[in-house]
Design a protein around this motif. Structure first.
Motif, mmCIF file in Angstrom:
data_model
loop_
_atom_site.group_PDB
_atom_site.id
_atom_site.type_symbol
_atom_site.label_atom_id
_atom_site.label_comp_id
_atom_site.label_asym_id
_atom_site.label_seq_id
_atom_site.Cartn_x
_atom_site.Cartn_y
_atom_site.Cartn_z
ATOM 1 N N MET A 67 0.766 -1.090 -0.028
ATOM 2 C CA MET A 67 0.068 -0.055 0.230
ATOM 3 C C MET A 67 0.924 1.397 -0.056
ATOM 4 O O MET A 67 0.382 2.250 -0.683
ATOM 5 C CB MET A 67 -0.915 -0.225 1.307
ATOM 6 C CG MET A 67 -2.024 -0.801 1.064
ATOM 7 S SD MET A 67 -3.020 -0.757 -0.644
ATOM 8 C CE MET A 67 -3.841 0.834 -0.504
ATOM 9 N N ILE A 70 1.823 1.883 -3.489
ATOM 10 C CA ILE A 70 0.737 2.282 -4.445
ATOM 11 C C ILE A 70 0.714 3.904 -4.068
ATOM 12 O O ILE A 70 0.769 4.627 -4.782
ATOM 13 C CB ILE A 70 -0.351 1.714 -4.158
ATOM 14 C CG1 ILE A 70 -0.399 0.251 -4.608
ATOM 15 C CG2 ILE A 70 -1.582 2.225 -5.022
ATOM 16 C CD1 ILE A 70 0.141 -0.068 -6.232
ATOM 17 N N GLN A 71 0.691 4.300 -2.694
ATOM 18 C CA GLN A 71 0.774 5.435 -2.425
ATOM 19 C C GLN A 71 1.823 6.250 -2.774
ATOM 20 O O GLN A 71 1.338 7.580 -3.262
ATOM 21 C CB GLN A 71 0.338 5.704 -0.679
ATOM 22 C CG GLN A 71 -1.039 5.111 -0.364
ATOM 23 C CD GLN A 71 -1.093 4.905 1.237
ATOM 24 O OE1 GLN A 71 0.005 5.169 1.647
ATOM 25 N NE2 GLN A 71 -2.170 4.376 1.609
ATOM 26 N N ARG A 74 1.451 6.881 -6.775
ATOM 27 C CA ARG A 74 0.221 6.846 -7.329
ATOM 28 C C ARG A 74 0.074 7.745 -8.451
ATOM 29 O O ARG A 74 -0.324 7.378 -9.515
ATOM 30 C CB ARG A 74 -0.634 7.556 -5.946
ATOM 31 C CG ARG A 74 -2.216 7.690 -6.706
ATOM 32 C CD ARG A 74 -2.954 8.195 -5.385
ATOM 33 N NE ARG A 74 -2.437 9.443 -4.963
ATOM 34 C CZ ARG A 74 -2.558 9.698 -3.491
ATOM 35 N NH1 ARG A 74 -3.312 9.123 -2.829
ATOM 36 N NH2 ARG A 74 -1.856 10.950 -3.207
ATOM 37 N N PRO A 109 -8.964 -0.610 -1.609
ATOM 38 C CA PRO A 109 -7.959 0.757 -1.213
ATOM 39 C C PRO A 109 -6.923 0.891 -2.299
ATOM 40 O O PRO A 109 -6.580 1.952 -2.605
ATOM 41 C CB PRO A 109 -7.354 0.352 0.203
ATOM 42 C CG PRO A 109 -8.190 -0.652 0.601
ATOM 43 C CD PRO A 109 -9.027 -1.375 -0.495
ATOM 44 N N GLU A 112 -8.935 2.420 -5.245
ATOM 45 C CA GLU A 112 -9.108 3.905 -5.010
ATOM 46 C C GLU A 112 -8.028 4.805 -5.242
ATOM 47 O O GLU A 112 -8.203 5.891 -5.543
ATOM 48 C CB GLU A 112 -9.451 4.115 -3.346
ATOM 49 C CG GLU A 112 -10.993 3.432 -3.026
ATOM 50 C CD GLU A 112 -11.069 3.229 -1.701
ATOM 51 O OE1 GLU A 112 -10.233 3.698 -0.879
ATOM 52 O OE2 GLU A 112 -12.191 2.741 -1.318
ATOM 53 N N GLN A 113 -6.658 4.399 -5.196
ATOM 54 C CA GLN A 113 -5.408 4.976 -5.631
ATOM 55 C C GLN A 113 -5.321 5.330 -7.171
ATOM 56 O O GLN A 113 -5.025 6.148 -7.463
ATOM 57 C CB GLN A 113 -4.361 4.445 -4.831
ATOM 58 C CG GLN A 113 -4.388 4.205 -3.311
ATOM 59 C CD GLN A 113 -4.230 5.669 -2.373
ATOM 60 O OE1 GLN A 113 -3.448 6.196 -3.138
ATOM 61 N NE2 GLN A 113 -4.912 5.707 -1.542
ATOM 62 N N VAL A 114 -5.344 3.622 -7.830
ATOM 63 C CA VAL A 114 -5.102 3.921 -9.169
ATOM 64 C C VAL A 114 -5.929 2.688 -9.765
ATOM 65 O O VAL A 114 -6.074 1.693 -9.298
ATOM 66 C CB VAL A 114 -3.313 3.367 -9.438
ATOM 67 C CG1 VAL A 114 -3.212 3.229 -10.840
ATOM 68 C CG2 VAL A 114 -2.446 4.182 -8.621
#
Length: 171
Positions: A67, A70-71, A74, A109, A112-114
């Motif tokens: 995660m 990803i963040q 992003r 989740p 929601e980011q990508v």
């Protein structure tokens, strides 16, 4: 940017790493350049035209480092062709269709980011010899003993290969 594809992953016991290697091998069969790297070793995405990212599931979610990857990336991932895969022993349970929708929700989740072009959901492997001895592992052992979770290697290599093949035209 080159024609290279990055297959990157977060894994605890090595099962997801092996799935990532299989995906990378399939993508490279037509001569495409592919790097397969753990997420914690990836610092620069500018070298890649596409990214395939995957994680194991722990506690009904992607691993924290996945995660974080990803963040952190992003904005750049949103500009690239992106696919994601998830490896989870829950998908090896009987009535796996029922659990497939639950696992898909656990990956929300990430979406929601990508927004991924494709998502792969794969059963994993449960090998206690590769897991740390802690409260979570003890509880997992109990669920296996009660027949709730299956043990052993439940990865479907053919399904993994077919999914990776389906990525070739979109990446």
């Amino acid at each position: 940017m080159s024609n290279k594809i990055l297959v990157t992953y977060a894994s605890r016991a090595g099962s997801t790493a092996e799935v990532a290697e299989a995906i990378g091998k399939t993508l490279a069969e037509n001569g495409t350049l592919v790097d397969v790297l753990p997420m914690n070793e990836v610092t620069d995405l500018s070298l890649y035209q596409a990214v395939v990212a995957g994680s194991a599931i722990r506690g009904s979610k992607w691993l924290p480092e996945a995660m974080q990857f990803i963040q952190t990336h992003r904005a750049e991932l949103a500009q690239k062709r992106f696919a994601e895969f998830t490896v989870c022993i829950t998908l090896a349970m009987s009535n796996s269709d029922q659990y497939r929708s639950a696992v898909a929700k656990w990956v929300a989740p990430v979406r929601e980011q990508v927004k991924p072009l494709s998502e792969g959901l794969f059963a994993g492997m449960l090998d206690f010899s590769k897991l740390p001895f802690n409260w979570d592992t003890l509880m997992l052992r109990l669920t296996v003993a009660l027949g709730i979770f299956p043990r052993g290697d439940r990865r479907d290599w053919n399904a993994i290969r077919i999914w990776a093949e389906s990525l070739k035209p979109i990446l």
